[in-house]
Motif scaffolding. Structure first.
Motif, mmCIF file in Angstrom:
data_model
loop_
_atom_site.group_PDB
_atom_site.id
_atom_site.type_symbol
_atom_site.label_atom_id
_atom_site.label_comp_id
_atom_site.label_asym_id
_atom_site.label_seq_id
_atom_site.Cartn_x
_atom_site.Cartn_y
_atom_site.Cartn_z
ATOM 1 N N SER A 116 10.065 11.821 -10.979
ATOM 2 C CA SER A 116 10.927 11.433 -9.878
ATOM 3 C C SER A 116 11.304 12.659 -9.057
ATOM 4 C CB SER A 116 12.185 10.762 -10.417
ATOM 5 O OG SER A 116 13.088 10.515 -9.377
ATOM 6 N N HIS A 117 11.497 12.451 -7.800
ATOM 7 C CA HIS A 117 11.912 13.536 -6.916
ATOM 8 C C HIS A 117 13.417 13.532 -6.686
ATOM 9 C CE1 HIS A 117 11.314 9.969 -4.444
ATOM 10 N NE2 HIS A 117 12.189 10.481 -3.624
ATOM 11 N N THR A 118 14.133 12.649 -7.367
ATOM 12 C CA THR A 118 15.577 12.549 -7.177
ATOM 13 C C THR A 118 16.316 13.479 -8.131
ATOM 14 O OG1 THR A 118 15.716 10.730 -8.745
ATOM 15 C CG2 THR A 118 15.395 10.140 -6.443
ATOM 16 N N PRO A 119 17.522 13.948 -7.751
ATOM 17 C CA PRO A 119 18.263 14.850 -8.631
ATOM 18 C C PRO A 119 18.704 14.162 -9.925
ATOM 19 C CG PRO A 119 19.515 14.372 -6.626
ATOM 20 C CD PRO A 119 18.180 13.735 -6.479
ATOM 21 N N VAL A 120 18.969 12.865 -9.865
ATOM 22 C CA VAL A 120 19.324 12.088 -11.049
ATOM 23 C C VAL A 120 18.306 10.948 -11.119
ATOM 24 C CG1 VAL A 120 21.103 10.721 -12.196
ATOM 25 C CG2 VAL A 120 21.765 12.657 -10.751
ATOM 26 N N PRO A 121 17.329 11.032 -12.024
ATOM 27 C CA PRO A 121 16.222 10.079 -12.016
ATOM 28 C C PRO A 121 16.504 8.737 -12.693
ATOM 29 C CG PRO A 121 15.871 11.690 -13.703
ATOM 30 C CD PRO A 121 17.135 12.095 -12.989
ATOM 31 N N TYR A 122 17.759 8.388 -12.871
ATOM 32 C CA TYR A 122 18.058 7.095 -13.481
ATOM 33 C C TYR A 122 19.276 6.490 -12.801
ATOM 34 C CZ TYR A 122 21.641 9.812 -15.825
ATOM 35 O OH TYR A 122 22.699 10.630 -16.065
ATOM 36 N N GLN A 123 19.459 5.210 -13.012
ATOM 37 C CA GLN A 123 20.639 4.543 -12.479
ATOM 38 C C GLN A 123 21.025 3.402 -13.406
ATOM 39 O OE1 GLN A 123 19.754 2.924 -8.631
ATOM 40 N NE2 GLN A 123 18.411 1.363 -9.433
ATOM 41 N N SER A 160 21.710 -2.750 -16.830
ATOM 42 C CA SER A 160 20.547 -2.067 -17.401
ATOM 43 C C SER A 160 20.371 -0.693 -16.777
ATOM 44 C CB SER A 160 19.277 -2.896 -17.190
ATOM 45 O OG SER A 160 18.984 -2.970 -15.814
ATOM 46 N N VAL A 161 19.762 0.195 -17.549
ATOM 47 C CA VAL A 161 19.427 1.533 -17.068
ATOM 48 C C VAL A 161 17.968 1.494 -16.636
ATOM 49 C CG1 VAL A 161 19.129 3.952 -17.715
ATOM 50 C CG2 VAL A 161 21.095 2.660 -18.572
ATOM 51 N N ASN A 162 17.688 2.031 -15.454
ATOM 52 C CA ASN A 162 16.296 2.132 -15.030
ATOM 53 C C ASN A 162 16.048 3.506 -14.433
ATOM 54 O OD1 ASN A 162 16.801 1.870 -12.055
ATOM 55 N ND2 ASN A 162 17.476 -0.164 -12.661
ATOM 56 N N PHE A 163 14.777 3.888 -14.483
ATOM 57 C CA PHE A 163 14.360 5.200 -14.005
ATOM 58 C C PHE A 163 13.673 5.064 -12.664
ATOM 59 C CE2 PHE A 163 14.308 5.487 -18.644
ATOM 60 C CZ PHE A 163 15.168 6.546 -18.825
ATOM 61 N N GLY A 164 14.091 5.869 -11.690
ATOM 62 C CA GLY A 164 13.451 5.881 -10.386
ATOM 63 C C GLY A 164 12.196 6.729 -10.434
ATOM 64 N N ASN A 165 11.077 6.164 -10.029
ATOM 65 C CA ASN A 165 9.801 6.870 -10.057
ATOM 66 C C ASN A 165 9.056 6.656 -8.748
ATOM 67 O OD1 ASN A 165 9.370 7.724 -13.057
ATOM 68 N ND2 ASN A 165 10.208 5.665 -13.107
ATOM 69 N N VAL A 166 8.094 7.496 -8.504
ATOM 70 C CA VAL A 166 7.214 7.333 -7.356
ATOM 71 C C VAL A 166 6.231 6.218 -7.707
ATOM 72 C CG1 VAL A 166 5.487 8.469 -5.920
ATOM 73 C CG2 VAL A 166 7.486 9.757 -6.730
ATOM 74 N N ALA A 167 6.160 5.186 -6.882
ATOM 75 C CA ALA A 167 5.364 3.992 -7.190
ATOM 76 C C ALA A 167 3.896 4.311 -7.448
ATOM 77 C CB ALA A 167 5.496 2.965 -6.076
ATOM 78 N N ASP A 168 3.326 5.238 -6.698
ATOM 79 C CA ASP A 168 1.913 5.575 -6.873
ATOM 80 C C ASP A 168 1.615 6.254 -8.206
ATOM 81 O OD1 ASP A 168 1.341 4.508 -4.412
ATOM 82 O OD2 ASP A 168 1.328 6.434 -3.377
ATOM 83 N N SER A 169 2.649 6.690 -8.929
ATOM 84 C CA SER A 169 2.435 7.371 -10.200
ATOM 85 C C SER A 169 2.261 6.386 -11.364
ATOM 86 C CB SER A 169 3.582 8.332 -10.502
ATOM 87 O OG SER A 169 4.768 7.604 -10.790
ATOM 88 N N LEU A 170 2.532 5.100 -11.139
ATOM 89 C CA LEU A 170 2.401 4.113 -12.207
ATOM 90 C C LEU A 170 0.946 3.729 -12.400
ATOM 91 C CD1 LEU A 170 3.797 2.194 -14.233
ATOM 92 C CD2 LEU A 170 3.827 0.497 -12.400
ATOM 93 N N GLU A 201 7.731 3.088 -1.683
ATOM 94 C CA GLU A 201 7.286 4.313 -2.359
ATOM 95 C C GLU A 201 7.945 4.496 -3.728
ATOM 96 O OE1 GLU A 201 11.010 5.343 -0.121
ATOM 97 O OE2 GLU A 201 9.245 4.145 0.317
ATOM 98 N N LEU A 202 8.926 3.654 -4.063
ATOM 99 C CA LEU A 202 9.647 3.788 -5.332
ATOM 100 C C LEU A 202 9.359 2.623 -6.271
ATOM 101 C CD1 LEU A 202 13.155 4.818 -3.970
ATOM 102 C CD2 LEU A 202 11.361 6.315 -4.851
ATOM 103 N N ILE A 203 9.457 2.884 -7.559
ATOM 104 C CA ILE A 203 9.379 1.845 -8.583
ATOM 105 C C ILE A 203 10.424 2.198 -9.631
ATOM 106 C CG2 ILE A 203 7.603 2.934 -10.013
ATOM 107 C CD1 ILE A 203 6.385 0.045 -10.202
ATOM 108 N N HIS A 204 11.106 1.195 -10.156
ATOM 109 C CA HIS A 204 12.200 1.429 -11.098
ATOM 110 C C HIS A 204 11.835 0.827 -12.443
ATOM 111 C CE1 HIS A 204 14.570 2.760 -7.699
ATOM 112 N NE2 HIS A 204 14.108 1.705 -7.069
ATOM 113 N N LEU A 205 11.528 1.685 -13.414
ATOM 114 C CA LEU A 205 11.155 1.250 -14.761
ATOM 115 C C LEU A 205 12.405 0.985 -15.582
ATOM 116 C CD1 LEU A 205 8.417 3.929 -15.418
ATOM 117 C CD2 LEU A 205 8.077 1.584 -14.663
ATOM 118 N N PHE A 206 12.444 -0.139 -16.268
ATOM 119 C CA PHE A 206 13.570 -0.445 -17.131
ATOM 120 C C PHE A 206 13.475 0.410 -18.393
ATOM 121 C CE2 PHE A 206 13.481 -4.049 -14.362
ATOM 122 C CZ PHE A 206 14.817 -4.322 -14.151
#
Length: 103
Positions: free
Chosen positions: A1-8, A24-34, A83-88
């Motif tokens: 993730s390119h964010t300073p805090v990669p989860y929410q 739920s907690v999920n991780f912010g990721n770059v969608a193309d990386s999945l 451009e983002l995907i949020h993995l649980f």
């Protein structure tokens, strides 16, 4: 993730139903990386309807992917931020203490 805090922590009504009162907690990721390496045939998608049953009903933009066999939520993708995907977090396993895999 390119964010300073990669989860929410998401406490929307769907996440509370799936993971309990706290959401739920999920991780912010770059969608193309999945990269799906196996089990793609088991992945199903769900798009919620806002105001279901009313004249104002409309499809929401987030698309939730889940396992069609056990209903485990895997990730959320939204066309508003393609451009983002949020993995649980609960769908991520650790193999051998280093390598991550989804579900």
């Amino acid at each position: 993730s390119h964010t300073p805090v990669p989860y929410q922590l998401c406490a929307c009504s769907i996440c509370r139903k799936v993971d309990g009162y706290g959401g739920s907690v999920n991780f912010g990721n770059v969608a193309d990386s999945l990269e799906i390496t196996k089990g793609n045939d088991r992945i199903k998608k769900y798009t919620a309807t806002k105001d279901r049953g009313k004249a104002t009903a409309e499809k929401c933009t987030p698309e939730r992917s889940f396992c069609g066999e056990c209903s485990t939520m895997i990730w959320l993708w939204d066309k508003t931020w393609p451009e983002l995907i949020h993995l649980f977090a609960l769908a991520i396993d650790i193999e051998n203490g280093r390598k991550q895999r989804i579900f």
